[in-house]
Design a protein around this motif. Structure first.
Motif, PDB file in Angstrom:
ATOM      1  N   THR A  21      11.174   3.933  16.837  1.00 57.29           N
ATOM      2  CA  THR A  21      10.388   2.642  16.923  1.00 57.29           C
ATOM      3  C   THR A  21      10.364   1.999  15.717  1.00 57.29           C
ATOM      4  OG1 THR A  21       8.881   3.608  17.763  1.00 57.29           O
ATOM      5  CG2 THR A  21       8.116   1.199  16.797  1.00 57.29           C
ATOM      6  N   PRO A  22      11.349   0.738  15.328  1.00 54.34           N
ATOM      7  CA  PRO A  22      11.324   0.079  14.117  1.00 54.34           C
ATOM      8  C   PRO A  22      10.500  -0.018  12.952  1.00 54.34           C
ATOM      9  CG  PRO A  22      11.833  -1.462  15.855  1.00 54.34           C
ATOM     10  CD  PRO A  22      12.066  -0.106  16.885  1.00 54.34           C
ATOM     11  N   HIS A  23      10.390   0.055  11.731  1.00 60.91           N
ATOM     12  CA  HIS A  23       9.658   0.032  10.942  1.00 60.91           C
ATOM     13  C   HIS A  23      10.092  -0.650  10.100  1.00 60.91           C
ATOM     14  CE1 HIS A  23       6.088   2.869  12.902  1.00 60.91           C
ATOM     15  NE2 HIS A  23       6.904   3.249  13.579  1.00 60.91           N
ATOM     16  N   LEU A  24      10.363  -2.211   9.990  1.00 60.09           N
ATOM     17  CA  LEU A  24      11.299  -2.788   8.781  1.00 60.09           C
ATOM     18  C   LEU A  24       9.929  -4.181   8.653  1.00 60.09           C
ATOM     19  CD1 LEU A  24      14.525  -3.088  11.223  1.00 60.09           C
ATOM     20  CD2 LEU A  24      14.054  -1.259   8.741  1.00 60.09           C
ATOM     21  N   ALA A  25      10.233  -4.369   7.462  1.00 57.77           N
ATOM     22  CA  ALA A  25       9.020  -5.190   7.115  1.00 57.77           C
ATOM     23  C   ALA A  25       9.884  -6.660   7.134  1.00 57.77           C
ATOM     24  CB  ALA A  25       9.033  -4.981   5.460  1.00 57.77           C
ATOM     25  N   ARG A  26       8.530  -7.639   7.519  1.00 52.94           N
ATOM     26  CA  ARG A  26       9.394  -9.229   8.165  1.00 52.94           C
ATOM     27  C   ARG A  26       9.596  -9.958   6.465  1.00 52.94           C
ATOM     28  NH1 ARG A  26      10.763  -8.881  13.274  1.00 52.94           N
ATOM     29  NH2 ARG A  26       9.272  -7.900  14.517  1.00 52.94           N
ATOM     30  N   ARG A  27      10.099 -10.162   6.765  1.00 53.76           N
ATOM     31  CA  ARG A  27      10.664 -11.715   5.571  1.00 53.76           C
ATOM     32  C   ARG A  27       9.318 -12.636   5.558  1.00 53.76           C
ATOM     33  NH1 ARG A  27      16.802 -13.118   5.623  1.00 53.76           N
ATOM     34  NH2 ARG A  27      17.555 -11.305   5.246  1.00 53.76           N
ATOM     35  N   GLY A  28       9.435 -12.600   4.695  1.00 53.81           N
ATOM     36  CA  GLY A  28       7.615 -12.994   4.717  1.00 53.81           C
ATOM     37  C   GLY A  28       5.940 -13.274   4.746  1.00 53.81           C
ATOM     38  N   THR A  29       6.271 -11.121   4.677  1.00 50.44           N
ATOM     39  CA  THR A  29       5.199 -11.445   4.574  1.00 50.44           C
ATOM     40  C   THR A  29       5.137 -10.566   3.027  1.00 50.44           C
ATOM     41  OG1 THR A  29       5.573  -9.341   5.080  1.00 50.44           O
ATOM     42  CG2 THR A  29       4.958 -10.929   7.001  1.00 50.44           C
ATOM     43  N   GLY A  30       3.717 -10.627   2.995  1.00 52.89           N
ATOM     44  CA  GLY A  30       3.564  -9.692   1.075  1.00 52.89           C
ATOM     45  C   GLY A  30       2.918  -8.319   2.114  1.00 52.89           C
ATOM     46  N   HIS A  31       3.870  -8.512   0.458  1.00 53.97           N
ATOM     47  CA  HIS A  31       3.946  -6.292  -0.061  1.00 53.97           C
ATOM     48  C   HIS A  31       2.555  -5.753   0.794  1.00 53.97           C
ATOM     49  CE1 HIS A  31       7.868  -6.923  -1.407  1.00 53.97           C
ATOM     50  NE2 HIS A  31       7.894  -7.818  -1.430  1.00 53.97           N
ATOM     51  N   GLY A  32       2.086  -5.105   0.879  1.00 53.89           N
ATOM     52  CA  GLY A  32       1.466  -4.089   1.227  1.00 53.89           C
ATOM     53  C   GLY A  32       0.486  -2.948  -0.148  1.00 53.89           C
ATOM     54  N   SER A  33       1.456  -2.422  -0.991  1.00 53.10           N
ATOM     55  CA  SER A  33       0.440  -1.425  -1.535  1.00 53.10           C
ATOM     56  C   SER A  33       0.414  -2.187  -3.169  1.00 53.10           C
ATOM     57  CB  SER A  33       1.119  -0.275  -1.640  1.00 53.10           C
ATOM     58  OG  SER A  33       2.766  -0.541  -2.617  1.00 53.10           O
ATOM     59  N   GLY A  34       1.499  -3.364  -3.508  1.00 50.83           N
ATOM     60  CA  GLY A  34       1.317  -4.165  -4.293  1.00 50.83           C
ATOM     61  C   GLY A  34       1.772  -3.022  -5.443  1.00 50.83           C
ATOM     62  N   LEU A  35       2.537  -2.343  -5.297  1.00 56.04           N
ATOM     63  CA  LEU A  35       2.968  -0.873  -6.550  1.00 56.04           C
ATOM     64  C   LEU A  35       3.711  -1.446  -7.349  1.00 56.04           C
ATOM     65  CD1 LEU A  35       2.771   2.455  -5.138  1.00 56.04           C
ATOM     66  CD2 LEU A  35       1.330   1.461  -6.248  1.00 56.04           C
ATOM     67  N   GLY A  36       4.946  -2.588  -7.077  1.00 62.15           N
ATOM     68  CA  GLY A  36       5.932  -3.310  -7.615  1.00 62.15           C
ATOM     69  C   GLY A  36       5.420  -4.454  -9.217  1.00 62.15           C
ATOM     70  N   VAL A  37       4.083  -4.248  -9.085  1.00 60.99           N
ATOM     71  CA  VAL A  37       3.422  -5.206 -10.064  1.00 60.99           C
ATOM     72  C   VAL A  37       3.405  -3.830 -11.525  1.00 60.99           C
ATOM     73  CG1 VAL A  37       1.674  -6.148 -11.303  1.00 60.99           C
ATOM     74  CG2 VAL A  37       2.138  -6.257  -8.375  1.00 60.99           C
ATOM     75  N   TYR A  38       2.986  -2.921 -10.625  1.00 63.85           N
ATOM     76  CA  TYR A  38       3.248  -1.601 -12.496  1.00 63.85           C
ATOM     77  C   TYR A  38       4.515  -0.992 -12.496  1.00 63.85           C
ATOM     78  CZ  TYR A  38      -1.612  -2.352 -11.008  1.00 63.85           C
ATOM     79  OH  TYR A  38      -3.383  -2.923 -10.649  1.00 63.85           O
ATOM     80  N   ARG A  39       5.368  -1.529 -11.790  1.00 61.86           N
ATOM     81  CA  ARG A  39       5.965  -0.356 -11.940  1.00 61.86           C
ATOM     82  C   ARG A  39       6.971  -0.511 -13.013  1.00 61.86           C
ATOM     83  NH1 ARG A  39      10.965  -0.637  -7.002  1.00 61.86           N
ATOM     84  NH2 ARG A  39      12.963   0.057  -8.279  1.00 61.86           N
ATOM     85  N   CYS A  40       7.580  -2.156 -12.904  1.00 54.01           N
ATOM     86  CA  CYS A  40       8.707  -2.197 -14.093  1.00 54.01           C
ATOM     87  C   CYS A  40       8.022  -1.978 -15.283  1.00 54.01           C
ATOM     88  CB  CYS A  40       8.459  -3.975 -13.985  1.00 54.01           C
ATOM     89  SG  CYS A  40      10.008  -4.632 -15.792  1.00 54.01           S
ATOM     90  N   GLY A  41       6.453  -2.019 -15.621  1.00 55.87           N
ATOM     91  CA  GLY A  41       6.156  -1.467 -16.836  1.00 55.87           C
ATOM     92  C   GLY A  41       6.751  -0.144 -17.031  1.00 55.87           C
ATOM     93  N   VAL A  42       6.170   1.024 -16.216  1.00 56.05           N
ATOM     94  CA  VAL A  42       6.070   2.363 -16.366  1.00 56.05           C
ATOM     95  C   VAL A  42       7.964   2.598 -16.909  1.00 56.05           C
ATOM     96  CG1 VAL A  42       5.741   3.970 -14.926  1.00 56.05           C
ATOM     97  CG2 VAL A  42       4.147   2.397 -15.027  1.00 56.05           C
ATOM     98  N   GLU A  43       8.614   2.116 -16.325  1.00 58.24           N
ATOM     99  CA  GLU A  43       9.742   2.068 -16.225  1.00 58.24           C
ATOM    100  C   GLU A  43      10.405   2.152 -17.398  1.00 58.24           C
ATOM    101  OE1 GLU A  43      11.866   0.035 -13.153  1.00 58.24           O
ATOM    102  OE2 GLU A  43      11.566   1.612 -11.524  1.00 58.24           O
TER     103      GLU A  43
END
Length: 58
Positions: A21-43
């Protein structure tokens, strides 16, 4: 695999051929967890700590 770059029916069909069963994210949909917001600062903070360590060693 949840990469939006693979959002095409061709890739979904290839995965279904193996009865997966494919679990591929669709283009144009929002990101679920929002973890990318903090990732840049942590890195950046981790990179800065590594830089200080290299500076101290030298």
């Amino acid at each position: 695999m949840r990469d939006r770059g693979y959002d095409h029916e061709v890739y979904r069909d290839k995965v279904r051929r193996f009865q997966i069963t494919p679990h591929l994210a669709r283009r144009g949909t929002g990101h679920g967890s929002g973890l990318g917001v903090y990732r840049c600062g942590v890195e950046g903070a981790i990179a800065l700590l590594h830089w200080f360590r290299r500076l101290r060693i030298r």
